[in-house]
Design a protein around this motif. Structure first.
Motif, PDB file in Angstrom:
ATOM      1  N   LEU A  45      -6.171  36.742 -52.446  1.00 28.17           N
ATOM      2  CA  LEU A  45      -5.338  35.917 -53.070  1.00 28.17           C
ATOM      3  C   LEU A  45      -4.710  34.509 -51.914  1.00 28.17           C
ATOM      4  O   LEU A  45      -5.062  34.747 -50.716  1.00 28.17           O
ATOM      5  CB  LEU A  45      -3.915  36.421 -53.681  1.00 28.17           C
ATOM      6  CG  LEU A  45      -3.016  35.410 -54.262  1.00 28.17           C
ATOM      7  CD1 LEU A  45      -3.391  35.674 -54.872  1.00 28.17           C
ATOM      8  CD2 LEU A  45      -1.099  36.651 -53.745  1.00 28.17           C
ATOM      9  N   PHE A  46      -5.339  33.703 -52.337  1.00 35.68           N
ATOM     10  CA  PHE A  46      -5.198  31.632 -51.484  1.00 35.68           C
ATOM     11  C   PHE A  46      -3.621  31.944 -52.283  1.00 35.68           C
ATOM     12  O   PHE A  46      -3.256  30.904 -53.367  1.00 35.68           O
ATOM     13  CB  PHE A  46      -6.350  31.450 -51.782  1.00 35.68           C
ATOM     14  CG  PHE A  46      -7.441  31.527 -50.756  1.00 35.68           C
ATOM     15  CD1 PHE A  46      -7.231  31.573 -49.907  1.00 35.68           C
ATOM     16  CD2 PHE A  46      -7.983  32.660 -51.731  1.00 35.68           C
ATOM     17  CE1 PHE A  46      -8.929  32.046 -49.311  1.00 35.68           C
ATOM     18  CE2 PHE A  46      -9.123  33.413 -51.470  1.00 35.68           C
ATOM     19  CZ  PHE A  46      -9.531  32.926 -49.962  1.00 35.68           C
ATOM     20  N   SER A  47      -2.752  31.967 -52.210  1.00 34.58           N
ATOM     21  CA  SER A  47      -1.787  31.008 -52.333  1.00 34.58           C
ATOM     22  C   SER A  47      -1.059  29.823 -51.816  1.00 34.58           C
ATOM     23  O   SER A  47      -1.271  29.423 -50.749  1.00 34.58           O
ATOM     24  CB  SER A  47      -0.428  32.137 -51.746  1.00 34.58           C
ATOM     25  OG  SER A  47      -0.349  33.101 -52.538  1.00 34.58           O
ATOM     26  N   ILE A  48      -0.491  28.635 -52.531  1.00 36.22           N
ATOM     27  CA  ILE A  48       0.077  27.703 -51.612  1.00 36.22           C
ATOM     28  C   ILE A  48       1.300  27.137 -52.703  1.00 36.22           C
ATOM     29  O   ILE A  48       1.788  27.398 -53.865  1.00 36.22           O
ATOM     30  CB  ILE A  48      -0.884  26.670 -51.831  1.00 36.22           C
ATOM     31  CG1 ILE A  48      -1.122  25.999 -53.412  1.00 36.22           C
ATOM     32  CG2 ILE A  48      -2.482  26.943 -51.243  1.00 36.22           C
ATOM     33  CD1 ILE A  48      -2.518  25.193 -53.885  1.00 36.22           C
ATOM     34  N   THR A  49       1.980  26.846 -51.435  1.00 39.58           N
ATOM     35  CA  THR A  49       3.015  25.683 -51.896  1.00 39.58           C
ATOM     36  C   THR A  49       2.607  24.045 -52.230  1.00 39.58           C
ATOM     37  O   THR A  49       2.953  23.823 -51.232  1.00 39.58           O
ATOM     38  CB  THR A  49       4.375  25.888 -51.789  1.00 39.58           C
ATOM     39  OG1 THR A  49       4.880  27.314 -51.546  1.00 39.58           O
ATOM     40  CG2 THR A  49       5.770  25.732 -51.872  1.00 39.58           C
ATOM     41  N   PRO A  50       2.829  23.677 -53.664  1.00 38.25           N
ATOM     42  CA  PRO A  50       2.815  22.108 -53.665  1.00 38.25           C
ATOM     43  C   PRO A  50       3.747  21.450 -53.206  1.00 38.25           C
ATOM     44  O   PRO A  50       4.615  21.775 -53.226  1.00 38.25           O
ATOM     45  CB  PRO A  50       2.506  22.216 -55.773  1.00 38.25           C
ATOM     46  CG  PRO A  50       2.386  23.262 -55.817  1.00 38.25           C
ATOM     47  CD  PRO A  50       3.078  24.069 -54.857  1.00 38.25           C
ATOM     48  N   SER A  51       3.044  20.423 -53.239  1.00 38.65           N
ATOM     49  CA  SER A  51       3.980  19.396 -52.060  1.00 38.65           C
ATOM     50  C   SER A  51       5.224  18.688 -53.617  1.00 38.65           C
ATOM     51  O   SER A  51       5.878  18.511 -52.693  1.00 38.65           O
ATOM     52  CB  SER A  51       3.115  17.678 -51.767  1.00 38.65           C
ATOM     53  OG  SER A  51       2.397  17.903 -52.921  1.00 38.65           O
ATOM     54  N   ARG A  52       4.648  18.292 -54.534  1.00 39.44           N
ATOM     55  CA  ARG A  52       5.500  18.375 -55.181  1.00 39.44           C
ATOM     56  C   ARG A  52       5.136  19.065 -56.707  1.00 39.44           C
ATOM     57  O   ARG A  52       4.402  19.540 -56.928  1.00 39.44           O
ATOM     58  CB  ARG A  52       5.730  16.950 -55.769  1.00 39.44           C
ATOM     59  CG  ARG A  52       6.038  15.313 -55.101  1.00 39.44           C
ATOM     60  CD  ARG A  52       6.282  14.074 -55.323  1.00 39.44           C
ATOM     61  NE  ARG A  52       5.667  14.014 -56.756  1.00 39.44           N
ATOM     62  CZ  ARG A  52       4.582  13.434 -56.272  1.00 39.44           C
ATOM     63  NH1 ARG A  52       4.579  12.198 -54.997  1.00 39.44           N
ATOM     64  NH2 ARG A  52       3.377  12.825 -57.022  1.00 39.44           N
TER      65      ARG A  52
END
Length: 497
Positions: A222-229
């Protein structure tokens, strides 16, 4: 260990199985074939990629070896949820029935009714169809189902997801009560269980794996990211996908990339292609011929990346898929199992990577609850959300992203617009003033003066002709308050005498 030779199959079928390179049946095949050969109903529950197609195709060919089909009355019926899965069943039938004289017909959308009618009119032993097209032929009076001896429902849970359950119930009612039914599903939702209780008679229940479990051959991450916007989520996920593919290197021989929406399938495929990746989309809105060409290209290795909606998640037999990327976390937890089941088939190792953002947390919770374990977190590679570029050939053809209009052509367009504005008629004045000036002016003064910058040999421009026409009409009749022209119908009388 059980072998195909131990299953009492027809020798011609065993010969075809041997030619295909198979000796040992899978667990679902070893348990489903014996009761099917005895004429008993079968309820098979197994995850995708376990060989369910052969578990009903092989006994069907053996049972139909004797007998002959009549026109418009098939002897057996196989229902599949999608065109691709139906076509795959037809391919398996051709492989295993090559030593017999059994005939088949494939009824799917995207193919003309005329060609399908010709096959049905000749009489077929095996009819493979999607529910909608089958009912279309029946309602047109081209098909009778009263001669069906064996009925197969494949991927029943997918039928439920696609809304085919009412059609399935109707088809069951059109077939004889004495038919043999082979029913296969990866999960047993309450609606599926209701149908099996209503239409199957004392079936042999075969469950070779815990429902909705993933193969142990598949490495999940699982590759989780938090978008910049928030509005950058889609763009940054595309960049992460490209980074993951590049980080896998040669290990990523090919891959299926799943999206939840068909419109996103097109965008992701176009994005990958613009960055130099060999990718093509497949979803339900594409023509059947295009879908089949794309699948054939992916199977034979000429296409490396297949961007798909869930139309490709169930039942498709593409054994050598090295990776599956869930670009979107599926909204239905069962779809996760079916998607990643496209890799790690036939004993091979596979990798399934899922891309997620904070908004996907509720879907991830449902998936972990279903598969009874957490998806291991992967290390997110460095990536830059660069803008998509059109493919090189498109850039050369169109001249850039603005559709081929260079700065020089835009300058020429602005110059032409400026000339048109300079040729435009002067601002209109009140009709009373115009009328007074015309009354005092001599006819020669009212005539339009030629433009000095144009030679006498050149014809008048459009702007000059329009002004002359308007002035001629005003000379004939001037109506105060109605502008340059009053429509003729306003001066007519519509009273009947």
């Amino acid at each position: 260990m059980t072998k195909f030779t131990d299953l009492a199959l027809d020798p011609k079928v065993l010969s075809a199985v041997s030619d295909a390179g198979y000796e040992t049946p899978t667990p679902i095949q070893a348990q489903a074939i014996p009761p099917a050969l005895e004429g008993q109903d079968v309820l098979g529950i197994a995850q995708t990629g376990t060989g369910k197609t052969a578990s009903f195709t092989l006994p069907m060919i053996t049972l139909l070896a004797k007998g002959r089909a009549r026109a418009r009355m098939p002897r057996s019926l196989v229902l599949a949820p999608t065109r691709e899965l139906a076509a795959q069943v037809a391919e398996n039938f051709d492989i295993y029935a090559k030593n017999t004289k059994l005939t088949k017909a494939l009824l799917i959308g995207g193919v003309s009714f005329g060609e399908q009618d010709k096959l049905i009119d000749k009489g077929v032993d095996v009819l493979i169809a999607t529910p909608g097209r089958l009912l279309d032929h029946f309602e047109r009076g081209k098909l009778l189902l009263t001669g069906v001896q064996i009925m197969v429902v494949d991927e029943a849970d997918r039928m439920l997801d696609m809304g085919f359950i009412p059609d399935i119930e109707r088809i069951f009612q059109l077939t004889p009560f004495t038919r043999q039914t082979l029913f296969f599903s990866a999960t047993m939702a309450p609606e599926i269980e209701r149908i099996t209780n209503a239409f199957l008679h004392n079936p042999a229940r075969i469950e070779v794996a815990r429902q909705a479990t993933a193969s142990e051959n598949i490495e999940q991450k699982l590759f989780s990211i938090t978008p910049s916007r928030r509005d950058r989520s889609f763009t940054e996920k595309r960049a992460l996908l490209r980074a993951l593919i590049e980080s896998e290197g040669e290990a990523c021989q090919n891959a299926i990339i799943f999206c939840n929406r068909k419109i996103d399938v097109d965008v992701v495929a176009k994005s990958l292609k613009s960055h130099g990746f060999d990718a093509a989309p497949i979803h339900g809105d594409l023509d059947q011929s295009q879908r089949m060409r794309t699948l054939d290209g992916f199977r034979d290795g000429t296409l490396r990346f297949l961007v798909a909606s869930d139309v490709a998640a169930r039942g498709l037999d593409i054994p050598a898929v090295s990776h599956v990327f869930n670009f979107d976390v599926p909204s239905h937890a069962e779809d996760y199992v079916h998607r990643i089941g496209r890799t790690g088939r036939a004993g091979r190792k596979g990798r399934a990577y899922t891309l997620a953002v904070p908004a996907d947390d509720k879907y991830l919770s449902a998936i972990t609850s279903l598969i009874k374990k957490d998806i291991p977190a992967g290390e997110v590679p460095d990536f830059t959300a660069s803008p998509d570029r059109p493919p090189r050939e498109d850039r050369n053809k169109d001249g850039g992203r603005d559709g081929g209009r260079s700065s020089r052509s835009r300058s020429r367009s602005r110059s032409r617009r400026d000339e048109d504005r300079s040729d435009a008629a002067p601002e209109a004045k009140p009709a009373e003033v115009v009328e007074d000036k015309r009354a005092d002016a001599a006819p020669e003064e009212r005539a339009p003066q030629p433009r000095q910058e144009r030679s006498d040999s050149r014809s008048e421009g459009r702007g000059d002709r329009r002004r002359n026409d308007r002035r001629d009409r005003r000379d004939e009749e001037v109506v105060v308050g109605m502008g340059d022209h009053m429509p003729d119908f306003l001066t007519r009388s519509f009273k009947t005498s």
